[in-house]
Motif scaffolding. Structure first.
Motif, PDB file in Angstrom:
ATOM      1  N   SER A  33       0.861  -1.190   0.000  1.00  0.00           N
ATOM      2  CA  SER A  33       0.000   0.000   0.000  1.00  0.00           C
ATOM      3  C   SER A  33       0.897   1.240   0.000  1.00  0.00           C
ATOM      4  CB  SER A  33      -0.867   0.002   1.256  1.00  0.00           C
ATOM      5  OG  SER A  33      -0.040   0.129   2.403  1.00  0.00           O
ATOM      6  N   SER A  34       0.295   2.401  -0.183  1.00  0.00           N
ATOM      7  CA  SER A  34       1.092   3.631  -0.145  1.00  0.00           C
ATOM      8  C   SER A  34       1.686   3.849   1.246  1.00  0.00           C
ATOM      9  CB  SER A  34       0.263   4.837  -0.583  1.00  0.00           C
ATOM     10  OG  SER A  34      -0.850   5.011   0.255  1.00  0.00           O
ATOM     11  N   SER A  35       0.940   3.536   2.289  1.00  0.00           N
ATOM     12  CA  SER A  35       1.494   3.685   3.637  1.00  0.00           C
ATOM     13  C   SER A  35       2.580   2.635   3.885  1.00  0.00           C
ATOM     14  CB  SER A  35       0.398   3.611   4.702  1.00  0.00           C
ATOM     15  OG  SER A  35      -0.339   2.426   4.583  1.00  0.00           O
ATOM     16  N   GLY A  36       2.410   1.449   3.324  1.00  0.00           N
ATOM     17  CA  GLY A  36       3.453   0.431   3.432  1.00  0.00           C
ATOM     18  C   GLY A  36       4.728   0.857   2.726  1.00  0.00           C
ATOM     19  N   ALA A  37       4.570   1.478   1.553  1.00  0.00           N
ATOM     20  CA  ALA A  37       5.733   1.984   0.820  1.00  0.00           C
ATOM     21  C   ALA A  37       6.447   3.046   1.650  1.00  0.00           C
ATOM     22  CB  ALA A  37       5.298   2.556  -0.529  1.00  0.00           C
ATOM     23  N   LEU A  54       6.182   4.763  13.886  1.00  0.00           N
ATOM     24  CA  LEU A  54       6.124   4.564  12.440  1.00  0.00           C
ATOM     25  C   LEU A  54       4.763   5.009  11.914  1.00  0.00           C
ATOM     26  CD1 LEU A  54       7.440   3.537   9.831  1.00  0.00           C
ATOM     27  CD2 LEU A  54       6.517   1.270  10.387  1.00  0.00           C
ATOM     28  N   GLY A  55       3.703   4.639  12.602  1.00  0.00           N
ATOM     29  CA  GLY A  55       2.363   5.061  12.207  1.00  0.00           C
ATOM     30  C   GLY A  55       2.228   6.566  12.179  1.00  0.00           C
ATOM     31  N   ARG A  56       2.775   7.248  13.178  1.00  0.00           N
ATOM     32  CA  ARG A  56       2.719   8.712  13.212  1.00  0.00           C
ATOM     33  C   ARG A  56       3.409   9.303  11.991  1.00  0.00           C
ATOM     34  NH1 ARG A  56       5.556  12.972  14.030  1.00  0.00           N
ATOM     35  NH2 ARG A  56       7.472  11.884  14.523  1.00  0.00           N
ATOM     36  N   GLN A  62      -2.494   4.138  15.563  1.00  0.00           N
ATOM     37  CA  GLN A  62      -1.711   3.010  16.071  1.00  0.00           C
ATOM     38  C   GLN A  62      -2.278   1.687  15.604  1.00  0.00           C
ATOM     39  OE1 GLN A  62      -1.991   0.325  18.374  1.00  0.00           O
ATOM     40  NE2 GLN A  62       0.205  -0.055  18.221  1.00  0.00           N
ATOM     41  N   SER A  63      -3.603   1.532  15.618  1.00  0.00           N
ATOM     42  CA  SER A  63      -4.199   0.254  15.199  1.00  0.00           C
ATOM     43  C   SER A  63      -4.001   0.018  13.708  1.00  0.00           C
ATOM     44  CB  SER A  63      -5.679   0.197  15.576  1.00  0.00           C
ATOM     45  OG  SER A  63      -6.397   1.250  14.972  1.00  0.00           O
ATOM     46  N   ALA A  64      -4.141   1.063  12.891  1.00  0.00           N
ATOM     47  CA  ALA A  64      -3.916   0.914  11.447  1.00  0.00           C
ATOM     48  C   ALA A  64      -2.442   0.611  11.168  1.00  0.00           C
ATOM     49  CB  ALA A  64      -4.364   2.163  10.704  1.00  0.00           C
ATOM     50  N   ALA A  65      -1.543   1.250  11.917  1.00  0.00           N
ATOM     51  CA  ALA A  65      -0.112   0.984  11.756  1.00  0.00           C
ATOM     52  C   ALA A  65       0.216  -0.460  12.121  1.00  0.00           C
ATOM     53  CB  ALA A  65       0.700   1.955  12.608  1.00  0.00           C
ATOM     54  N   ALA A  66      -0.405  -0.964  13.189  1.00  0.00           N
ATOM     55  CA  ALA A  66      -0.165  -2.356  13.594  1.00  0.00           C
ATOM     56  C   ALA A  66      -0.601  -3.319  12.490  1.00  0.00           C
ATOM     57  CB  ALA A  66      -0.897  -2.657  14.894  1.00  0.00           C
ATOM     58  N   GLU A 145       9.150  14.596   9.472  1.00  0.00           N
ATOM     59  CA  GLU A 145       9.055  13.163   9.203  1.00  0.00           C
ATOM     60  C   GLU A 145       7.870  12.844   8.292  1.00  0.00           C
ATOM     61  OE1 GLU A 145       9.222  14.288  12.421  1.00  0.00           O
ATOM     62  OE2 GLU A 145      11.129  13.519  13.182  1.00  0.00           O
ATOM     63  N   ARG A 146       6.767  13.541   8.467  1.00  0.00           N
ATOM     64  CA  ARG A 146       5.584  13.300   7.646  1.00  0.00           C
ATOM     65  C   ARG A 146       5.802  13.823   6.225  1.00  0.00           C
ATOM     66  NH1 ARG A 146       2.019  16.488   6.171  1.00  0.00           N
ATOM     67  NH2 ARG A 146       2.484  18.068   7.714  1.00  0.00           N
ATOM     68  N   ILE A 147       6.311  15.042   6.102  1.00  0.00           N
ATOM     69  CA  ILE A 147       6.518  15.638   4.778  1.00  0.00           C
ATOM     70  C   ILE A 147       7.511  14.803   3.976  1.00  0.00           C
ATOM     71  CG2 ILE A 147       7.499  17.636   3.575  1.00  0.00           C
ATOM     72  CD1 ILE A 147       6.325  19.390   5.865  1.00  0.00           C
ATOM     73  N   CYS A 148       8.537  14.319   4.621  1.00  0.00           N
ATOM     74  CA  CYS A 148       9.629  13.619   3.925  1.00  0.00           C
ATOM     75  C   CYS A 148       9.511  12.095   3.974  1.00  0.00           C
ATOM     76  CB  CYS A 148      10.964  14.064   4.504  1.00  0.00           C
ATOM     77  SG  CYS A 148      11.269  15.822   4.294  1.00  0.00           S
ATOM     78  N   ARG A 149       8.316  11.578   4.218  1.00  0.00           N
ATOM     79  CA  ARG A 149       8.161  10.135   4.425  1.00  0.00           C
ATOM     80  C   ARG A 149       8.512   9.301   3.203  1.00  0.00           C
ATOM     81  NH1 ARG A 149       3.227  12.463   4.089  1.00  0.00           N
ATOM     82  NH2 ARG A 149       1.726  11.608   2.621  1.00  0.00           N
ATOM     83  N   LEU A 150       8.442   9.839   2.009  1.00  0.00           N
ATOM     84  CA  LEU A 150       8.849   9.104   0.808  1.00  0.00           C
ATOM     85  C   LEU A 150      10.068   9.725   0.145  1.00  0.00           C
ATOM     86  CD1 LEU A 150       5.579   7.996  -1.039  1.00  0.00           C
ATOM     87  CD2 LEU A 150       7.442   6.539  -0.253  1.00  0.00           C
TER      88      LEU A 150
END
Length: 181
Positions: A33-37, A54-56, A62-66, A145-150
Motif C-alpha cells: 500500500s502507499s502507507s506500506g511503501a 512509524l504510524g505517526r 496506532q491500530s492501522a499501523a499495527a 518526518e511526515r513531509i519527507c516520508r517518501l
C-alpha cells in the motif's frame, strides 16, 4: 489575484498528479500500500522505530499501523524485534531494504521524467522555489518526518546541500529551546 489563484491551482494539480504517479509506481514495484511503501522508506533511514512512531510518521493511527506492519511482516519485508517491556522495534529484512531501494529508484525515475521538459536553469530555479514552498509547509515539530516520508534523504543533502524541511525543523526546535531555556 487571478495569477496567484492560477499558480496555486497549477501547483495543486501538479502536486496531486506527481503524488498519484509516484505512489502508483512505487506500490506497483514492491506490492504494498502507499502507507506500506512510506513505512519501508522511513525504516530504511530510521530503523528501530516502534509501531506507534512509524504510524505517526506515515499518517496512520496506532491500530492501522499495527495492521500495516503485520502485513509487511507477512510479506517478509519487516521484522519485529523485542525491546523492553511490550515495546517492539521494527527493522527491515534484507528483502525490505531492497524494496525500499526499489521504491526510491522508481520515485526518482518518475520525478526526473516530470522535470525533463525543463532546462538546467529552470530546474535550478524550480528547486529554489520548491525549497521555499516546503519550508512554508512546515508548521510544527513532527512535520519533517511526515513531509519527507517518501523522500530520498541522501538526494536532498548531496554535495553539501541542506534539506529545507530538515532546516525548518532544526530552526523550529532551536526557537522553542531558546523560548524555554
Amino acid at each position: 489575484m487571478h495569477e496567484e489563484c492560477h499558480t496555486a491551482n497549477l501547483l495543486g494539480a501538479a502536486a496531486l498528479a506527481l503524488s498519484d504517479v509516484v505512489v502508483a509506481e512505487a506500490t506497483r514495484a514492491v506490492g504494498t500500500s502507499s502507507s506500506g511503501a512510506a513505512a519501508l522508506v522511513v525504516l530504511s533511514t530510521d530503523p528501530g522505530l516502534s509501531v506507534t512512531e512509524l504510524g505517526r510518521r506515515v499518517g496512520l493511527s496506532q491500530s492501522a499501523a499495527a495492521r500495516m506492519v503485520d502485513g509487511l511482516e507477512k510479506q517478509g519485508l519487516v521484522r519485529k524485534e523485542a525491546s523492553w517491556g511490550a515495546w517492539v522495534r521494527l527493522q527491515l529484512s534484507d528483502v525490505g531494504a531492497q524494496a525500499a531501494r526499489t521504491l526510491l529508484a522508481c520515485r526518482s525515475d518518475v520525478l526526473r521524467q516530470a522535470l525533463n521538459r525543463l532546462d538546467d536553469g529552470e530546474r535550478e530555479q524550480l528547486g529554489q522555489l520548491l525549497s521555499k514552498v516546503l519550508t512554508g509547509l512546515y508548521r510544527q515539530a513532527g512535520d519533517a518526518e511526515r513531509i519527507c516520508r517518501l523522500c530520498d534523504r541522501h538526494a536532498c543533502v548531496r554535495n553539501g546541500a541542506t534539506c529545507p524541511v530538515g532546516q525548518a525543523d532544526r530552526d523550529h526546535r532551536a526557537s522553542h529551546e531558546s523560548d524555554h531555556g
